[in-house]
Design a protein around this motif. Structure first.
Motif, PDB file in Angstrom:
ATOM      1  N   SER A  33       9.395  -0.804  -1.314  1.00  0.00           N
ATOM      2  CA  SER A  33       9.023  -1.548  -1.963  1.00  0.00           C
ATOM      3  C   SER A  33      10.284  -2.631  -2.172  1.00  0.00           C
ATOM      4  O   SER A  33      11.508  -2.550  -1.972  1.00  0.00           O
ATOM      5  CB  SER A  33       8.514  -1.306  -3.477  1.00  0.00           C
ATOM      6  OG  SER A  33       9.817  -1.018  -4.299  1.00  0.00           O
ATOM      7  N   GLY A  52       6.075  -3.851   0.769  1.00  0.00           N
ATOM      8  CA  GLY A  52       5.357  -4.657  -0.441  1.00  0.00           C
ATOM      9  C   GLY A  52       6.077  -4.738  -1.622  1.00  0.00           C
ATOM     10  O   GLY A  52       7.402  -4.202  -1.736  1.00  0.00           O
ATOM     11  N   ASN A  55       4.900  -2.987  -7.186  1.00  0.00           N
ATOM     12  CA  ASN A  55       3.452  -2.158  -7.703  1.00  0.00           C
ATOM     13  C   ASN A  55       3.318  -1.135  -6.609  1.00  0.00           C
ATOM     14  O   ASN A  55       2.905  -1.433  -5.372  1.00  0.00           O
ATOM     15  CB  ASN A  55       2.365  -3.301  -7.602  1.00  0.00           C
ATOM     16  CG  ASN A  55       1.288  -2.609  -8.185  1.00  0.00           C
ATOM     17  OD1 ASN A  55       0.795  -1.360  -8.146  1.00  0.00           O
ATOM     18  ND2 ASN A  55       0.317  -3.097  -8.695  1.00  0.00           N
ATOM     19  N   ALA A  57       0.631   0.317  -5.659  1.00  0.00           N
ATOM     20  CA  ALA A  57      -0.649   0.272  -4.950  1.00  0.00           C
ATOM     21  C   ALA A  57      -0.343  -0.859  -3.632  1.00  0.00           C
ATOM     22  O   ALA A  57      -1.211  -0.706  -2.908  1.00  0.00           O
ATOM     23  CB  ALA A  57      -1.627  -0.333  -5.645  1.00  0.00           C
ATOM     24  N   GLN A  58       0.676  -1.692  -3.952  1.00  0.00           N
ATOM     25  CA  GLN A  58       0.692  -2.728  -2.976  1.00  0.00           C
ATOM     26  C   GLN A  58       1.921  -2.236  -2.090  1.00  0.00           C
ATOM     27  O   GLN A  58       2.277  -3.165  -1.035  1.00  0.00           O
ATOM     28  CB  GLN A  58       1.177  -4.122  -3.610  1.00  0.00           C
ATOM     29  CG  GLN A  58       0.011  -4.677  -4.469  1.00  0.00           C
ATOM     30  CD  GLN A  58       0.541  -5.892  -5.318  1.00  0.00           C
ATOM     31  OE1 GLN A  58       1.066  -5.836  -6.236  1.00  0.00           O
ATOM     32  NE2 GLN A  58      -0.065  -7.164  -4.733  1.00  0.00           N
ATOM     33  N   SER A  59       2.504  -1.141  -2.224  1.00  0.00           N
ATOM     34  CA  SER A  59       3.673  -0.708  -1.368  1.00  0.00           C
ATOM     35  C   SER A  59       3.445   0.713  -0.754  1.00  0.00           C
ATOM     36  O   SER A  59       2.992   1.357   0.253  1.00  0.00           O
ATOM     37  CB  SER A  59       5.029  -1.138  -2.070  1.00  0.00           C
ATOM     38  OG  SER A  59       4.968  -0.313  -3.158  1.00  0.00           O
ATOM     39  N   ASN A  62      -0.070   1.571  -0.296  1.00  0.00           N
ATOM     40  CA  ASN A  62      -0.545   0.736   0.929  1.00  0.00           C
ATOM     41  C   ASN A  62      -0.798   1.282   2.305  1.00  0.00           C
ATOM     42  O   ASN A  62       0.217   1.379   2.938  1.00  0.00           O
ATOM     43  CB  ASN A  62       0.084  -0.607   0.550  1.00  0.00           C
ATOM     44  CG  ASN A  62      -0.400  -1.710   1.466  1.00  0.00           C
ATOM     45  OD1 ASN A  62      -1.414  -1.507   2.427  1.00  0.00           O
ATOM     46  ND2 ASN A  62      -0.248  -2.830   1.192  1.00  0.00           N
ATOM     47  N   ALA A  65      -0.209  -1.028   5.097  1.00  0.00           N
ATOM     48  CA  ALA A  65       1.159  -1.416   5.363  1.00  0.00           C
ATOM     49  C   ALA A  65       2.095  -0.499   5.833  1.00  0.00           C
ATOM     50  O   ALA A  65       2.913  -0.573   6.653  1.00  0.00           O
ATOM     51  CB  ALA A  65       1.928  -2.042   3.863  1.00  0.00           C
TER      52      ALA A  65
END
Length: 455
Positions: A33, A52, A55, A57-59, A62, A65
């Motif tokens: 991240s 990402g 967070n 959830a975004q990395s 993910n 990703a």
């Protein structure tokens, strides 16, 4: 053997996996991240790619990703470590559908063991002991009350889809059950997207003992001894040791046989852990020492455990290497028929949390000097100058010590704790210094209530 490996994790476990990969000549690829860009696992990898923001959830969770990073870097395989996506069956399926090698158990085994009620029923059918409890979710509060009356109080109220000590409560009577049922159900829906709740008999005095299994490429399942995990706060482990001071040779043989049956029941491949509750026998009037009357299946962790190093030191294997060999379809480096424990090992989880209430205390690492010496190993995720952020688990490092005997391992642990220089974030090292002088712990006759009795 696999030629390139993407590690879909962070911190100490990513660094640990990368170390073995590089020793084996495998190109190690890290994903990270934005918040973790300066951590050691990123710089030690052969290649690293940001997936990402901080967070998870975004990395780290993910999927798109991470798969894009695997494609961009030409990775051949993905190792999920523990936490994040490690026990996500859909992720495992997606990895394999993308033509990549998944370093872990099959998606079907993850699914079968991911639901605690289904897992209990499968284990019972396979002849693995399970505690008295529900065989299907308690559909509503009335059903829970009826089930508890049949099981007998006290009962443990658990999220069927939970894990890691989360989504659990104890009810000593019907009034408490009404409160805990609603609380656990709401938590389960929020955290796991599944509000299913199960009930099991609760044992006020119990030990937490687990068995390391490895499903080999040829279909066999082998057990690499047990680990004692009863030093816990909020149902989460702080200390693990192997072998367990509570387990006799006769009990060990029953534990290992049950764990192998558990793995065979789901066609298990790769590394996993069968967790059990061990109900100790009270000392008799002569004080003959701890024993056990019965043990029960708790859950199966379909991944590598945080505490795997104590097994590595006692059995002389590299479990990450064995995971990679199984994933590649290769035989293990050891003879399963000749497995035997040697000595004793203890792991202390060094967390960024205060040593009294165990509340998180992130911050910039000002001093980081790891202890050294015979029988001392440190698996760490940080160095001086790094920042422990509030976005992830508070685990900073694992201090693992080993010796010919438990007493020698404890002596080495005391010295290692005293020589671990760590300033900046809050740290639980003072708690371990206290524990290692605690008479109950030193005796080996302790249970999961030891930390609350110290506090």
């Amino acid at each position: 053997m696999i030629e390139s490996l993407l590690v879909a994790n962070r911190g100490e476990i990513a660094r640990r996996i990368i170390r073995t990969a590089k020793r084996l000549g495998i190109r190690a690829i890290a994903v990270h991240s934005e918040a973790d860009a300066g951590l050691p696992f990123v710089t030690e990898a052969d290649e690293a790619i940001c997936v990402g923001p901080a967070n998870p959830a975004q990395s780290y969770r993910n999927v798109e990703a991470i798969l894009a990073a695997a494609k961009t870097t030409g990775a051949q395989a993905i190792h999920p470590g523990y936490g994040f996506l490690s026990e996500n069956a859909e992720f495992a399926r997606t990895v394999e559908a993308s033509g990549l090698i998944w370093v872990g158990p099959g998606a079907d085994a993850i699914t079968a063991m991911g639901d605690k009620i289904n897992a209990r029923n499968l284990m019972a059918a396979a002849g693995v002991p399970v505690a008295p409890g529900t065989t299907e979710p308690a559909a509503d509060l009335d059903a829970a009350v009826a089930a508890a009356a049949e099981i007998g109080y006290p009962v443990m109220v658990k999220a069927a889809a939970g894990g890691g000590g989360m989504g659990m409560g104890v009810a000593t009577d019907e009034a408490a059950l009404r409160t805990e049922y609603d609380k656990v159900r709401a938590f389960a829906e929020r955290m796991f997207g599944d509000g299913s709740v199960l009930l099991e008999r609760y044992f006020p005095r119990v030990r937490h003992v687990e068995v390391q299994i490895l499903g080999l490429a040829d279909g066999r399942v082998v057990a690499l001894g047990e680990r004692e995990c009863s030093v816990q706060r909020r149902n989460q482990k702080l200390v693990e040791e192997s072998p367990s001071p509570a387990v006799s040779p006769e009990l060990r043989s029953r534990f290992l046989a049950a764990a192998v049956r558990a793995g065979e029941a789901v066609g298990y491949r790769n590394a996993g852990t069968v967790e059990c509750l061990l109900v100790p026998r009270q000392r008799d009037f002569q004080g003959d020492g701890p024993g056990s009357e019965e043990f029960f299946f708790l859950e199966m962790n379909t991944r590598l455990q945080v505490e795997h190093p104590v097994t590595e030191l006692v059995y002389g294997v590299d479990l990450v290497e064995e995971q990679l060999r199984v994933a590649a379809g290769l035989a293990p480096t050891f003879d399963p028929a000749a497995l035997a424990p040697r000595g004793h090992a203890i792991e202390l989880r060094i967390n960024a949390e205060d040593p009294k209430r165990f509340l998180p205390g992130p911050g910039v690492v000002k001093t980081w000097v790891e202890p050294t010496g015979e029988g001392v190993r440190v698996d760490s995720g940080y160095v001086a100058g790094n920042t422990v952020t509030p976005f992830y688990d508070s685990l900073m490092a694992k201090l693992i010590v080993s010796g010919a005997t438990r007493a020698e391992a404890i002596d080495r642990a005391k010295a290692a704790v005293a020589n671990f220089e760590l300033t900046g974030p809050k740290c639980n090292l003072p708690f371990f210094a206290e524990l290692l002088e605690n008479e109950e712990f030193l005796s080996g006759d302790y249970d999961t209530g030891i930390v609350s009795r110290m506090r």
